[in-house]
Scaffold this motif. Structure first.
Motif, mmCIF file in Angstrom:
data_model
loop_
_atom_site.group_PDB
_atom_site.id
_atom_site.type_symbol
_atom_site.label_atom_id
_atom_site.label_comp_id
_atom_site.label_asym_id
_atom_site.label_seq_id
_atom_site.Cartn_x
_atom_site.Cartn_y
_atom_site.Cartn_z
ATOM 1 N N ALA A 157 0.857 -1.187 0.000
ATOM 2 C CA ALA A 157 0.000 0.000 0.000
ATOM 3 C C ALA A 157 0.891 1.234 0.000
ATOM 4 O O ALA A 157 1.881 1.294 0.730
ATOM 5 C CB ALA A 157 -0.904 0.000 1.219
ATOM 6 N N VAL A 158 0.536 2.213 -0.825
ATOM 7 C CA VAL A 158 1.291 3.468 -0.913
ATOM 8 C C VAL A 158 0.523 4.531 -0.146
ATOM 9 O O VAL A 158 -0.642 4.812 -0.454
ATOM 10 C CB VAL A 158 1.470 3.910 -2.383
ATOM 11 N N LEU A 159 1.181 5.103 0.846
ATOM 12 C CA LEU A 159 0.558 6.149 1.664
ATOM 13 C C LEU A 159 1.333 7.457 1.492
ATOM 14 O O LEU A 159 2.564 7.449 1.355
ATOM 15 C CB LEU A 159 0.514 5.718 3.129
ATOM 16 N N PRO A 160 0.617 8.583 1.513
ATOM 17 C CA PRO A 160 1.258 9.857 1.171
ATOM 18 C C PRO A 160 2.221 10.427 2.217
ATOM 19 O O PRO A 160 3.137 11.165 1.865
ATOM 20 C CB PRO A 160 0.080 10.800 0.956
ATOM 21 N N ASP A 161 2.018 10.088 3.500
ATOM 22 C CA ASP A 161 2.910 10.682 4.503
ATOM 23 C C ASP A 161 3.192 9.716 5.651
ATOM 24 O O ASP A 161 2.568 8.668 5.779
ATOM 25 C CB ASP A 161 2.348 12.009 5.038
ATOM 26 N N ARG A 162 4.124 10.139 6.472
ATOM 27 C CA ARG A 162 4.606 9.306 7.578
ATOM 28 C C ARG A 162 3.507 9.028 8.606
ATOM 29 O O ARG A 162 3.407 7.925 9.136
ATOM 30 C CB ARG A 162 5.804 10.006 8.222
ATOM 31 N N ILE A 163 2.692 10.017 8.902
ATOM 32 C CA ILE A 163 1.650 9.878 9.924
ATOM 33 C C ILE A 163 0.654 8.792 9.519
ATOM 34 O O ILE A 163 0.305 7.937 10.335
ATOM 35 C CB ILE A 163 0.903 11.223 10.120
ATOM 36 N N GLN A 164 0.216 8.821 8.258
ATOM 37 C CA GLN A 164 -0.722 7.795 7.800
ATOM 38 C C GLN A 164 -0.058 6.423 7.787
ATOM 39 O O GLN A 164 -0.691 5.432 8.125
ATOM 40 C CB GLN A 164 -1.240 8.136 6.400
ATOM 41 N N ALA A 165 1.212 6.380 7.393
ATOM 42 C CA ALA A 165 1.928 5.099 7.352
ATOM 43 C C ALA A 165 2.024 4.503 8.754
ATOM 44 O O ALA A 165 1.790 3.304 8.958
ATOM 45 C CB ALA A 165 3.314 5.283 6.745
ATOM 46 N N GLU A 166 2.371 5.341 9.739
ATOM 47 C CA GLU A 166 2.476 4.854 11.117
ATOM 48 C C GLU A 166 1.114 4.425 11.657
ATOM 49 O O GLU A 166 1.003 3.412 12.346
ATOM 50 C CB GLU A 166 3.099 5.930 12.013
ATOM 51 N N SER A 167 0.069 5.187 11.319
ATOM 52 C CA SER A 167 -1.285 4.837 11.774
ATOM 53 C C SER A 167 -1.715 3.499 11.193
ATOM 54 O O SER A 167 -2.281 2.649 11.891
ATOM 55 C CB SER A 167 -2.287 5.922 11.374
ATOM 56 N N ALA A 168 -1.438 3.305 9.902
ATOM 57 C CA ALA A 168 -1.797 2.045 9.249
ATOM 58 C C ALA A 168 -1.011 0.891 9.862
ATOM 59 O O ALA A 168 -1.567 -0.185 10.112
ATOM 60 C CB ALA A 168 -1.525 2.139 7.748
ATOM 61 N N TYR A 169 0.269 1.123 10.116
ATOM 62 C CA TYR A 169 1.123 0.096 10.722
ATOM 63 C C TYR A 169 0.575 -0.311 12.089
ATOM 64 O O TYR A 169 0.472 -1.500 12.414
ATOM 65 C CB TYR A 169 2.555 0.621 10.838
ATOM 66 N N LEU A 170 0.196 0.683 12.892
ATOM 67 C CA LEU A 170 -0.341 0.406 14.235
ATOM 68 C C LEU A 170 -1.686 -0.326 14.156
ATOM 69 O O LEU A 170 -1.961 -1.218 14.959
ATOM 70 C CB LEU A 170 -0.466 1.697 15.034
ATOM 71 N N ALA A 171 -2.524 0.042 13.192
ATOM 72 C CA ALA A 171 -3.817 -0.633 13.034
ATOM 73 C C ALA A 171 -3.611 -2.101 12.649
ATOM 74 O O ALA A 171 -4.306 -2.986 13.152
ATOM 75 C CB ALA A 171 -4.650 0.077 11.976
ATOM 76 N N LEU A 172 -2.644 -2.359 11.785
ATOM 77 C CA LEU A 172 -2.336 -3.741 11.406
ATOM 78 C C LEU A 172 -1.787 -4.510 12.600
ATOM 79 O O LEU A 172 -2.162 -5.657 12.849
ATOM 80 C CB LEU A 172 -1.326 -3.768 10.248
ATOM 81 N N GLU A 173 -0.885 -3.856 13.345
ATOM 82 C CA GLU A 173 -0.267 -4.497 14.507
ATOM 83 C C GLU A 173 -1.319 -4.840 15.559
ATOM 84 O O GLU A 173 -1.258 -5.893 16.194
ATOM 85 C CB GLU A 173 0.796 -3.551 15.096
ATOM 86 N N LYS A 174 -2.309 -3.953 15.731
ATOM 87 C CA LYS A 174 -3.387 -4.178 16.690
ATOM 88 C C LYS A 174 -4.188 -5.440 16.348
ATOM 89 O O LYS A 174 -4.662 -6.139 17.232
ATOM 90 C CB LYS A 174 -4.300 -2.947 16.702
ATOM 91 N N GLU A 175 -4.271 -5.763 15.060
ATOM 92 C CA GLU A 175 -4.976 -6.965 14.607
ATOM 93 C C GLU A 175 -4.046 -8.179 14.527
ATOM 94 O O GLU A 175 -4.445 -9.230 14.045
ATOM 95 C CB GLU A 175 -5.617 -6.717 13.233
ATOM 96 N N GLY A 176 -2.799 -7.999 14.943
ATOM 97 C CA GLY A 176 -1.847 -9.109 14.946
ATOM 98 C C GLY A 176 -1.207 -9.382 13.588
ATOM 99 O O GLY A 176 -0.699 -10.471 13.350
ATOM 100 N N ILE A 177 -1.227 -8.385 12.707
ATOM 101 C CA ILE A 177 -0.640 -8.549 11.371
ATOM 102 C C ILE A 177 0.712 -7.843 11.333
ATOM 103 O O ILE A 177 0.799 -6.641 11.572
ATOM 104 C CB ILE A 177 -1.575 -7.967 10.286
ATOM 105 N N LYS A 178 1.750 -8.627 11.042
ATOM 106 C CA LYS A 178 3.100 -8.058 10.946
ATOM 107 C C LYS A 178 3.259 -7.396 9.586
ATOM 108 O O LYS A 178 2.863 -7.954 8.566
ATOM 109 C CB LYS A 178 4.159 -9.141 11.115
ATOM 110 N N SER A 179 3.835 -6.206 9.593
ATOM 111 C CA SER A 179 4.056 -5.475 8.353
ATOM 112 C C SER A 179 5.359 -4.704 8.449
ATOM 113 O O SER A 179 5.991 -4.656 9.503
ATOM 114 C CB SER A 179 2.882 -4.527 8.074
ATOM 115 N N SER A 180 5.752 -4.118 7.330
ATOM 116 C CA SER A 180 6.972 -3.311 7.281
ATOM 117 C C SER A 180 6.648 -1.968 6.658
ATOM 118 O O SER A 180 5.833 -1.881 5.734
ATOM 119 C CB SER A 180 8.040 -3.989 6.417
#
Length: 168
Positions: A6-29
């Motif tokens: 997924a391509v996100l426009p800025d760091r804040i959205q990228a970190e938010s998406a990462y945290l949302a995935l992590e909350k569901e137990g999905i590892k991402s980079s």
């Protein structure tokens, strides 16, 4: 193994998406400024690959071209360059054959990909260069579908799934 990018426009959205995935137990980079680079993640640079392949092809195409050009000149007995003499003509024929081998190594070895570019890695690298961020999820198809639902909430510029067909 499936990949979801997924391509996100800025760091804040990228970190938010990462945290949302992590909350569901999905590892991402996260790839982008301040995080992993494309090289660290293993996103292959098509230009580097094309250069490497063209160089490998040139190791055998240039000598083969020289031999073919020299042999052609020898068999046909052409006297194209009168000033060079008989041996000189054969050597020039060999050099022209070697030049043709060099051109062949560029075209066959991936030089066209070097000039035109190809694959999906280049657009992702370009987006990273523009300061955008990538979220990459690796896992099963089910995991990719779950991650897609989560990532769509963040309205990514692009979201793309890939199936790794090389393993297995």
């Amino acid at each position: 193994m499936n990949y979801l990018v997924a391509v996100l426009p800025d760091r804040i959205q990228a970190e938010s998406a990462y945290l949302a995935l992590e909350k569901e137990g999905i590892k991402s980079s996260i790839l982008g400024r301040g995080y992993k680079t494309a090289d660290e993640f293993g996103l292959i640079d098509p230009k580097e690959q094309a250069k490497k392949q063209a160089r490998l092809m040139s190791y055998w195409l240039i000598p083969f071209g020289f031999f073919a050009g020299f042999t052609f000149s020898l068999i046909t007995g052409l006297n194209t360059f009168g000033w060079a003499g008989e041996i000189g003509n054969h050597i020039i024929g060999g050099l022209l054959g070697a030049g043709s081998g060099a051109m062949g190594s560029v075209f066959v070895g991936g030089g066209v990909g070097l000039v035109v570019g190809g694959g999906d890695a280049l657009p992702y690298r370009n987006r990273l260069d523009m300061g955008k961020y990538l979220i990459v999820v690796q896992g099963t198809e089910t995991l990719s579908r779950q991650a897609t639902r989560i990532l769509r909430q963040f309205e990514p510029e692009n979201i793309q799934g890939y199936a790794d067909t090389t393993s297995g």
